[in-house]
Design a protein around this motif. Structure first.
Motif, mmCIF file in Angstrom:
data_model
loop_
_atom_site.group_PDB
_atom_site.id
_atom_site.type_symbol
_atom_site.label_atom_id
_atom_site.label_comp_id
_atom_site.label_asym_id
_atom_site.label_seq_id
_atom_site.Cartn_x
_atom_site.Cartn_y
_atom_site.Cartn_z
ATOM 1 N N LEU A 50 0.046 10.308 8.403
ATOM 2 C CA LEU A 50 1.767 10.335 7.793
ATOM 3 C C LEU A 50 1.817 9.573 6.611
ATOM 4 O O LEU A 50 1.237 8.342 6.527
ATOM 5 N N PHE A 51 2.159 10.051 5.511
ATOM 6 C CA PHE A 51 2.150 9.612 4.027
ATOM 7 C C PHE A 51 3.722 9.154 3.841
ATOM 8 O O PHE A 51 4.726 9.832 4.286
ATOM 9 N N ASP A 52 3.924 8.228 3.134
ATOM 10 C CA ASP A 52 5.234 7.688 2.548
ATOM 11 C C ASP A 52 5.645 8.264 1.486
ATOM 12 O O ASP A 52 5.066 9.357 0.959
ATOM 13 N N GLU A 53 6.713 8.046 0.744
ATOM 14 C CA GLU A 53 6.976 8.906 -0.281
ATOM 15 C C GLU A 53 6.283 8.633 -1.409
ATOM 16 O O GLU A 53 6.127 9.718 -2.283
ATOM 17 N N ALA A 54 5.397 7.908 -1.736
ATOM 18 C CA ALA A 54 4.426 7.274 -2.678
ATOM 19 C C ALA A 54 3.030 7.966 -2.298
ATOM 20 O O ALA A 54 2.125 7.855 -2.931
ATOM 21 N N ARG A 55 2.935 8.646 -1.290
ATOM 22 C CA ARG A 55 2.052 9.319 -0.397
ATOM 23 C C ARG A 55 0.756 8.291 -0.256
ATOM 24 O O ARG A 55 -0.410 8.749 -0.597
ATOM 25 N N THR A 56 1.238 7.318 0.318
ATOM 26 C CA THR A 56 0.259 6.288 0.930
ATOM 27 C C THR A 56 0.287 6.501 2.350
ATOM 28 O O THR A 56 1.408 6.595 3.037
ATOM 29 N N ASP A 70 10.601 6.674 11.456
ATOM 30 C CA ASP A 70 12.007 5.780 11.592
ATOM 31 C C ASP A 70 11.558 4.644 10.580
ATOM 32 O O ASP A 70 12.607 4.354 9.732
ATOM 33 N N ALA A 71 10.382 4.040 10.998
ATOM 34 C CA ALA A 71 10.132 2.818 9.899
ATOM 35 C C ALA A 71 10.144 3.225 8.409
ATOM 36 O O ALA A 71 10.726 2.484 7.581
ATOM 37 N N LEU A 72 9.321 4.354 8.164
ATOM 38 C CA LEU A 72 9.517 4.589 6.520
ATOM 39 C C LEU A 72 10.784 4.942 6.191
ATOM 40 O O LEU A 72 11.083 4.832 5.030
ATOM 41 N N LEU A 73 11.585 5.959 6.671
ATOM 42 C CA LEU A 73 12.825 6.165 6.505
ATOM 43 C C LEU A 73 13.814 4.678 6.285
ATOM 44 O O LEU A 73 14.660 4.813 5.693
ATOM 45 N N GLY A 74 13.416 3.831 7.087
ATOM 46 C CA GLY A 74 14.155 2.699 6.895
ATOM 47 C C GLY A 74 13.655 1.596 5.685
ATOM 48 O O GLY A 74 14.121 0.486 5.905
ATOM 49 N N GLY A 75 12.594 2.116 5.157
ATOM 50 C CA GLY A 75 12.111 1.106 4.235
ATOM 51 C C GLY A 75 10.951 0.109 4.692
ATOM 52 O O GLY A 75 10.845 -0.958 4.059
ATOM 53 N N ALA A 76 10.606 0.415 6.023
ATOM 54 C CA ALA A 76 9.704 -0.799 6.410
ATOM 55 C C ALA A 76 8.359 0.037 6.864
ATOM 56 O O ALA A 76 7.945 1.222 6.609
ATOM 57 N N ALA A 77 7.383 -0.940 7.226
ATOM 58 C CA ALA A 77 6.029 -0.330 7.276
ATOM 59 C C ALA A 77 6.075 -0.194 8.681
ATOM 60 O O ALA A 77 6.495 -1.035 9.757
#
Lengths: 176, 114
Positions: free
Chosen positions: A120-126, A153-160
């Motif tokens: 699972l990658f975040d918006e910056a593809r990390t 849920d964490a990523l959408l909430g801006g958390a790790a």
């Protein structure tokens, strides 16, 4: 070597079951992108199949995109052939691309070993989460840790994500 | 009672299958000789008619014979269809229990063995 959390997504361009090709760059608007190594025949995949599809449907309008990749050797496992992938995707109305990695290069570059195996990658593809969809393949009612859902849920909430790594549970990828 | 638990170590479900088998035997009060057999090559899988890991045979009979018949022999994880229709990498305890009870019933009917 398997991708580690904080590593960047490795790009690919693979053939989808609809005959088109798909690359992560075409999904740039996704706030979270899950690359999930998958196949047809594995009972772990079958056990998780409806749960993973339900999660994609639930989060689709929140900018979450899953991409499934089958890297198995279809000569050894004919049930994982491209034609059988097409049939399975149609039968289960897969709400995501289901791509074939015939050369197995994508699985090797990610260091994937199992099906299913989630990256699972975040918006910056990390890479923010790697492992199993949840903690119980066998019984959805007995799940106590929803790793993938919680990480999304964490990523959408801006958390790790609280959990960034679990052991993938499933069949081995069938190498040539 | 003779029971075979055939498994392939690359598939992670055999330990839990073994635990379920042991638990059912204890609950049913059945004494059995369990042979745990590792199947490690494609040739061995074909020779044994091994439809995937784990496979349990009670008194020589597969606990889900229709599943075994539909799966070509090979080194893979085995798909079980549970009582409620769900696919699973593991046989349910009830599936094991039914097979054990059926074999125990047949042993009773056949009388004491010499």
């Amino acid at each position: 070597m398997t991708l580690s959390t904080a590593d960047q997504l490795i790009s690919f361009r693979l053939k989808n079951v609809d005959g088109t090709t798909v690359s992560p760059e075409e999904l740039a608007e996704a706030k979270a992108l899950a690359v999930i190594f998958w196949c047809n025949h594995c009972p772990y995949v079958r056990a998780w199949e409806d749960r993973v599809a339900a999660l994609q449907r639930e989060y689709a309008d929140r900018g979450v995109q899953f991409v499934l990749i089958n890297s198995n050797d279809a000569k050894k496992y004919p049930g994982d052939s491209y034609e059988q992938m097409q049939a399975r995707a149609k039968e289960k109305a897969y709400p995501y691309p289901y791509l074939i990695d015939e050369s197995q290069e994508v699985a090797r570059s990610y260091g994937a070993t199992r099906t299913p195996e989630v990256f699972l990658f975040d918006e910056a593809r990390t890479l923010r989460y790697h492992g199993a969809p949840d903690d119980n393949a066998d019984d959805p009612k007995a799940v106590t840790r929803q790793y993938l859902r919680d990480a999304i849920d964490a990523l959408l909430g801006g958390a790790a994500p609280a959990t960034s790594e679990t052991a993938p549970q499933g069949c081995t990828i069938k190498w040539r | 009672m003779e029971i075979e638990l055939l498994y392939w170590e690359e598939c992670p479900s055999h330990d839990e299958a073994s635990r379920r088998l042991d638990a059912v035997l204890e609950e049913e009060g059945v004494t059995a000789r369990i042979r745990r057999i590792h199947v490690g090559t494609d040739e061995e899988a074909v020779a044994r008619g091994f439809p995937g890991s784990p496979t349990i045979k009670v008194a020589g009979r597969d606990i889900q014979p229709e599943g075994a018949e539909q799966s070509p022999p090979g080194l893979t994880c085995r798909l079980y269809i549970l009582e409620d229709g769900r696919p699973s990498p593991l046989p349910s305890r009830e599936m094991i229990r039914r097979a054990v009870r059926a074999a125990a019933g047949e042993l009773e009917q056949s009388g004491p063995r010499s």
